[in-house]
Design an enzyme around this catalytic site. Structure first.
Site, PDB file in Angstrom:
ATOM      1  N   GLU A 243     -74.656   4.518   3.386  1.00  0.00           N
ATOM      2  CA  GLU A 243     -76.085   4.398   4.648  1.00  0.00           C
ATOM      3  C   GLU A 243     -75.653   2.422   5.427  1.00  0.00           C
ATOM      4  O   GLU A 243     -75.064   1.773   4.587  1.00  0.00           O
ATOM      5  CB  GLU A 243     -76.882   4.838   4.709  1.00  0.00           C
ATOM      6  CG  GLU A 243     -78.105   4.082   3.574  1.00  0.00           C
ATOM      7  CD  GLU A 243     -79.299   4.616   3.337  1.00  0.00           C
ATOM      8  OE1 GLU A 243     -80.352   5.063   3.813  1.00  0.00           O
ATOM      9  OE2 GLU A 243     -79.175   5.676   2.370  1.00  0.00           O
TER      10      GLU A 243
ATOM     11  N   CYS B 266     -84.414   1.583   1.802  1.00  0.00           N
ATOM     12  CA  CYS B 266     -83.301   1.251   1.431  1.00  0.00           C
ATOM     13  C   CYS B 266     -82.894   2.732   0.648  1.00  0.00           C
ATOM     14  O   CYS B 266     -83.316   2.350  -0.765  1.00  0.00           O
ATOM     15  CB  CYS B 266     -82.458   0.368   1.219  1.00  0.00           C
ATOM     16  SG  CYS B 266     -81.624  -0.865   2.215  1.00  0.00           S
TER      17      CYS B 266
HETATM   18  N1  SAH Z   1     -78.727  -5.571  -4.878  1.00  0.00           N
HETATM   19  C1  SAH Z   1     -78.802  -6.422  -3.573  1.00  0.00           C
HETATM   20  C2  SAH Z   1     -79.739  -6.189  -2.238  1.00  0.00           C
HETATM   21  C3  SAH Z   1     -79.960  -5.023  -2.863  1.00  0.00           C
HETATM   22  S1  SAH Z   1     -80.803  -4.937  -0.728  1.00  0.00           S
HETATM   23  C4  SAH Z   1     -81.094  -7.157  -4.322  1.00  0.00           C
HETATM   24  O1  SAH Z   1     -80.921  -6.662  -5.200  1.00  0.00           O
HETATM   25  O2  SAH Z   1     -80.674  -9.029  -3.767  1.00  0.00           O
HETATM   26  C5  SAH Z   1     -82.209  -5.768  -0.090  1.00  0.00           C
HETATM   27  C6  SAH Z   1     -83.372  -6.219  -0.911  1.00  0.00           C
HETATM   28  O3  SAH Z   1     -84.255  -5.465  -0.744  1.00  0.00           O
HETATM   29  C7  SAH Z   1     -83.594  -7.168  -1.643  1.00  0.00           C
HETATM   30  O4  SAH Z   1     -84.098  -8.562  -1.686  1.00  0.00           O
HETATM   31  C8  SAH Z   1     -84.360  -5.869  -3.011  1.00  0.00           C
HETATM   32  O5  SAH Z   1     -85.036  -6.221  -3.812  1.00  0.00           O
HETATM   33  C9  SAH Z   1     -85.578  -5.201  -1.692  1.00  0.00           C
HETATM   34  N2  SAH Z   1     -85.517  -3.367  -2.069  1.00  0.00           N
HETATM   35  C10 SAH Z   1     -84.795  -2.540  -2.510  1.00  0.00           C
HETATM   36  N3  SAH Z   1     -86.060  -1.689  -2.083  1.00  0.00           N
HETATM   37  C11 SAH Z   1     -86.673  -1.724  -1.712  1.00  0.00           C
HETATM   38  C12 SAH Z   1     -87.770  -1.442  -1.703  1.00  0.00           C
HETATM   39  N4  SAH Z   1     -88.563  -0.450  -1.884  1.00  0.00           N
HETATM   40  N5  SAH Z   1     -89.098  -2.072  -0.523  1.00  0.00           N
HETATM   41  C13 SAH Z   1     -88.603  -2.738  -0.089  1.00  0.00           C
HETATM   42  N6  SAH Z   1     -87.796  -3.478  -0.414  1.00  0.00           N
HETATM   43  C14 SAH Z   1     -86.910  -3.132  -0.942  1.00  0.00           C
END
Ligand code: SAH
Length: 354
Positions: free
Chosen positions: A89, A335
């Site tokens: 997505e 996400c």
């Molecule tokens: N693997 C990468 C990209 C992940 S997504 C990483 O760890 O950075 C990007 C951001 O969204 C990351 O900072 C992740 O920690 C955050 N994230 C993931 N799930 C989330 C959620 N449920 N609520 C808020 N932020 C979230």
């Protein structure tokens, strides 16, 4: 699975076209067409070349399967289908300064962060460079963008997956997306978010790509971090800070820490003070975001008051910080949720049929 045409750089496409005995300029035509999100059938090349290419290559690596539009802010969520049937997505957000697309780098993820939906089913597979790029090409086209007048001007590698767990393909994507004659997105308009894979951060600093580096921190001590991020057992915060310093030394670029505020975990005043102590004086910015709740997980979002208090503590300490607003919350929370709920519905449908 067939090879993917959009994996190829312009130079590689040129070599390929010449190997079929075709003229060099055909490569330019092909490259421009592909970067506009077109299929081979829409690009004016000889039918012999088209046939030869299609025997070996996939020309539509990423298809838009469904689009969900937020009534609140116009944010769009896309469900994409890959050539092998896997689903990923992406999100398209409009801002004053341009339009940003959030891109996935893997199908699923193996990092196991406790708050994230993308990791629930583990890692399915890495995306190729062309599958990462294909998400941008498909959305740019469907939003009416061209190569000169792009609908997608910025990208964040923050969809499902850990970019540094798929290093080679991600770097190749970054080179191809910024290549001249293509969609030509400046690396400065791209942010890469990592959970903090230290050796890859250092390697990336040496890569010479002026991409914005974002590190998901979510805690200021190794023990607290390990409670929500298993990767913290492999790399300590001290090592991450070292890698950040190296990144700044090599690139001269500021970096960003992501900090998701989770009720009862990491959002008290003491946590804010500890974070301020940790990052104060560093050439960095802190992005706070309240947790998007994931229904399979028991974690809850910090309330707004706690979030603003946290922000206040950072600001008072002289740390540059913002509290990010959540976009598109009416079209499916965090996400990874879209893919998960789609797969779930599919299973329900199958049950009904049985
Ligand atoms: N693997 C990468 C990209 C992940 S997504 C990483 O760890 O950075 C990007 C951001 O969204 C990351 O900072 C992740 O920690 C955050 N994230 C993931 N799930 C989330 C959620 N449920 N609520 C808020 N932020 C979230």
């Amino acid at each position: 699975m067939k090879k993917i045409l959009q994996d190829l750089s312009f130079g590689e496409l040129e070599t390929l076209v010449l190997s079929y005995g075709e003229k060099k300029f055909r490569a330019k035509q092909l490259f421009e067409g592909l970067m506009q999100g077109k299929r081979l059938s829409e690009i004016p090349v000889s039918s012999a070349l088209r046939r030869a290419l299609l025997e070996e290559y996939e020309d539509e690596p990423v298809k838009i399967k469904e689009t969900f539009v937020s009534k609140e802010d116009g944010t769009k969520k896309f469900l994409f289908e890959l050539a092998d049937g896997n689903l990923i997505e992406g999100v398209f957000m409009r801002y004053k300064y341009g339009n940003t697309q959030c891109v996935s780098t893997q199908v699923g993820c193996r990092m196991g962060c406790k708050f994230c939906a993308s990791t629930l089913g583990g890692l399915v597979r890495n995306l190729t460079a062309g599958e990462i790029l294909g998400q941008i090409l498909a959305v740019n086209r469907s939003e009416g963008g061209t190569l000169k007048d792009r609908a997608v001007t910025n990208a964040v590698l923050m969809g499902s997956g850990e970019p540094f767990d798929n290093y080679e393909n991600v770097v190749k994507f970054l080179k191809n997306v910024s290549a001249e004659g293509g969609i030509c997105m400046s690396p400065r308009n791209i942010s890469l978010s990592t959970c903090g894979i230290v050796p890859a951060m250092k390697r990336f600093a040496d890569e010479g790509l002026p991409v914005n580096l974002t590190i998901s921190l979510h805690a200021s001590s190794d023990g607290e971090r390990a409670r929500v991020m298993p990767v913290a057992k492999a790399y300590s915060i001290a090592e991450i800070m070292d890698a950040c310093a190296y990144y700044f030394q090599k690139t001269g670029r500021r970096y960003i820490f992501e900090y998701t505020l989770i009720a009862g975990e990491n959002c008290d005043r003491e946590h804010a003070e500890a974070l301020a102590m940790l990052v104060k004086g560093q050439p960095c910015h802190v992005n706070l975001i309240r947790l998007n709740e994931v229904k399979e997980r028991s974690l809850a979002a910090a309330d707004e008051k706690a979030a603003y208090r946290f922000l206040g503590v950072l600001e008072k300490s002289g740390v540059s910080a913002t509290l990010r607003r959540s976009l598109g919350s009416d079209i499916g929370g965090a996400c990874g949720q879209l893919r998960a709920s789609y797969l779930e519905n599919k299973q329900e449908d199958n049950k009904d049929e049985n």
